[in-house]
Design a protein around this motif. Structure first.
Motif, short mmCIF file in Angstrom:
data_model
loop_
_atom_site.label_atom_id
_atom_site.label_comp_id
_atom_site.label_asym_id
_atom_site.label_seq_id
_atom_site.Cartn_x
_atom_site.Cartn_y
_atom_site.Cartn_z
N UNK A 154 0.80 -1.16 -0.23
CA UNK A 154 -0.58 -0.14 -0.36
C UNK A 154 1.16 1.40 -0.25
N UNK A 155 1.83 1.48 0.76
CA UNK A 155 2.97 2.25 0.73
C UNK A 155 3.39 2.40 -0.51
N UNK A 156 3.86 1.63 -1.25
CA UNK A 156 4.96 2.01 -2.17
C UNK A 156 3.86 2.14 -3.17
N UNK A 157 2.33 1.40 -3.52
CA UNK A 157 1.75 1.72 -4.46
C UNK A 157 0.84 3.58 -4.68
N UNK A 158 0.51 3.64 -3.25
CA UNK A 158 0.14 4.91 -2.84
C UNK A 158 0.65 5.41 -2.98
N UNK A 159 2.27 5.87 -1.99
CA UNK A 159 2.92 7.17 -2.56
C UNK A 159 4.16 7.00 -2.58
N UNK A 160 4.49 5.74 -3.56
CA UNK A 160 5.93 6.18 -4.39
C UNK A 160 5.49 5.85 -5.68
N UNK A 161 4.21 4.70 -6.16
CA UNK A 161 3.93 5.77 -7.51
C UNK A 161 2.90 6.30 -7.65
N UNK A 162 2.08 7.11 -6.34
CA UNK A 162 1.13 8.14 -6.60
C UNK A 162 -0.23 7.82 -7.53
N UNK A 163 -0.49 6.74 -6.90
CA UNK A 163 -1.58 5.76 -7.50
C UNK A 163 -2.71 7.33 -6.75
N UNK A 164 -2.48 7.53 -5.63
CA UNK A 164 -3.63 8.39 -5.32
C UNK A 164 -3.53 9.91 -6.43
N UNK A 165 -2.29 10.15 -6.47
CA UNK A 165 -3.02 11.12 -7.59
C UNK A 165 -3.50 10.44 -9.56
N UNK A 166 -2.27 10.08 -9.69
CA UNK A 166 -3.02 9.37 -11.15
C UNK A 166 -4.46 8.27 -11.45
N UNK A 167 -4.47 7.96 -10.08
CA UNK A 167 -5.47 7.44 -9.95
C UNK A 167 -5.32 5.71 -10.47
N UNK A 168 -4.74 5.98 -12.13
CA UNK A 168 -5.14 4.31 -12.50
C UNK A 168 -3.09 4.02 -13.11
N UNK A 169 -2.92 2.45 -13.54
CA UNK A 169 -1.38 2.96 -13.67
C UNK A 169 -1.46 1.24 -14.54
N UNK A 170 -1.59 1.37 -16.16
CA UNK A 170 -1.84 -0.03 -16.40
C UNK A 170 -0.80 -1.23 -16.35
N UNK A 171 -0.75 -1.92 -16.18
CA UNK A 171 0.77 -2.82 -15.33
C UNK A 171 0.76 -4.11 -16.96
N UNK A 172 -0.47 -5.12 -16.30
CA UNK A 172 -0.56 -5.72 -18.08
C UNK A 172 -1.96 -6.04 -18.15
#
Length: 160
Positions: free
Chosen positions: A19-37
Motif C-alpha cells: 500500500x505504501x509503495x503503490x499509494x505514495x511512491x507510485x502516487x496512485x492516489x493522484x494518477x488514479x490508474x496504472x496499466x501493468x498488464x
C-alpha cells in the motif's frame, strides 16, 4: 500461537508495504490508474469507506466517520475472537496459518482506516472480455483466504 503471530506479521507487513509503495511512491492516489498488464492486472486507486465491494459506504461525511469507527471495532473484535479461539483450541498447523492470514489482513485494513479514513484498494484484475470494476488489496485477499481456511480446513491434526 507463534505460528499465528508470525503469519499475521508477514501478512500485515506485506499489505502495508504494498500500500505504501503503490499509494505514495507510485502516487496512485493522484494518477488514479496504472496499466501493468492490461486487462489482467492493473492498479486502480479506490478508497473503500465500507466493506467488500464498497457495501456500507455511506454518503455523508458524518455517516462515513461513524461507519469508519464501527468497522474498526468489528475488525478488531473479529481478530480478537479468532485469536482467543485459536489460543483455546490451537487446531492444525493449517488452521493456525489461516488464522494468521485473517488476523494480519484484518489489522492491515484497520491501519488504513485509522490513517486514511478508508481502506486503500488498488489491485484490479479483469479477463476474457469482462471488465471488473472493483479493486482490492493484499489484506482483502488474506482475510478471504483466512476465513475460507478456518471454515474448510480440518481443525485437528488427526483429520489433516
Amino acid at each position: 500461537m507463534r505460528t499465528v503471530f508470525w503469519v499475521a506479521v508477514i501478512i500485515f507487513l506485506s499489505d502495508q508495504a504494498t500500500k505504501y509503495y503503490v499509494v505514495h511512491m507510485l502516487s496512485l492516489d493522484r494518477v488514479l490508474a496504472i496499466n501493468v498488464w492490461d486487462p489482467y492486472f492493473n492498479l486502480r486507486m479506490a478508497w473503500n469507506y465500507g466493506i467488500n465491494f464498497g457495501l456500507l459506504s455511506l454518503d455523508s461525511a458524518e455517516q462515513r466517520e461513524m461507519m469508519r469507527w464501527v468497522l474498526i471495532g468489528v475488525a478488531l473484535t473479529i481478530a480478537a475472537a479468532v485469536l482467543w479461539w485459536i489460543y483455546r483450541e490451537p487446531g492444525s498447523l493449517w488452521h493456525r496459518i489461516a488464522a494468521g492470514f485473517l488476523v494480519g489482513g484484518a489489522l492491515g485494513n484497520v491501519v488504513d482506516r485509522v490513517l486514511y479514513g478508508a481502506v486503500a484498494d488498488f489491485i484490479n484484475m479483469s479477463c476474457c472480455g469482462v471488465q471488473n470494476p472493483y479493486a482490492f488489496n493484499i489484506a482483502d485477499i488474506a482475510v478471504f483466504i483466512g476465513a475460507f481456511g478456518l471454515v474448510v480446513l480440518p481443525h485437528n491434526e488427526k483429520a489433516a
